[in-house]
Design a protein around this motif. Sequence first.
Motif: not given
Length: 255
Positions: A8-9, A208-215, A244-248
Amino acid sequence: MCRWMAYQGNTVYLEELLFEPDHSLIHQSLSARKSEVTVNADGFGLGWYDEREEPGLYHEILPAWSDCNLKSLARHIRSNLFFAHVRASTGASTARSNCHPFAYKNWLFMHNGQIGQYESLRWQMDRWIPEHLYTYKRGSTDSETIFLLMIANGLEDNPHQAITTTLNQILDLMSAKGIEEPLRFTSMLSNGSDLWAIRFSSDEHAPSLYYKRFSEHIVIGSEPLDLSGDGWNQVPSGHIMKISDLSFDSFPLFA
């Protein structure tokens, strides 16, 4: 076990995530690092959102690394929200109808995991699906059945409640049947704007389940998309994460 990723982004070409990272999903289909099954060769699928409300879909039974159509599509399709999934079957046949993601109206769903002794539960679970939804059932996987049950349990109005109600239904049925094999469930849902990532197992071995927020985007997946894994966080077992909208937000599944 299957491998999958969601994005998403900002709008990007799909190839930027599917092929270019050093541990991209296509690389994972040949050499998974966080799974007992190293090779995921039983088909793959894409689901993406663009100008239309309902998502686009592409399913194929070839291994992801060997389909030139996927390479071409990923080079030309642009999206700000998409799913991708490479499949390692836990029993269901290798067929396009069994490839993830699954769609209903504006919803997408994909899954990694399994229901212990699903074949002994399948008859009852199919009968929980209302007639108006059963016509959407195309394949024979436990994943598609779970998705349709979530819809029947109110997914469109209250995703968290629908997810927990469905998992409790299955757990209760497994208990009634005396099944000791685990229910393992790591999945992703989207209505085209928000996403819900779930990591759960009835034993101590949640997939396993991973996440990463980029800019300018967020990636969620079975494994980090780079070999170093720097900056990637694991979703806690027994939790659901809404993006949602780059927030979690992350909170207990059965709170």
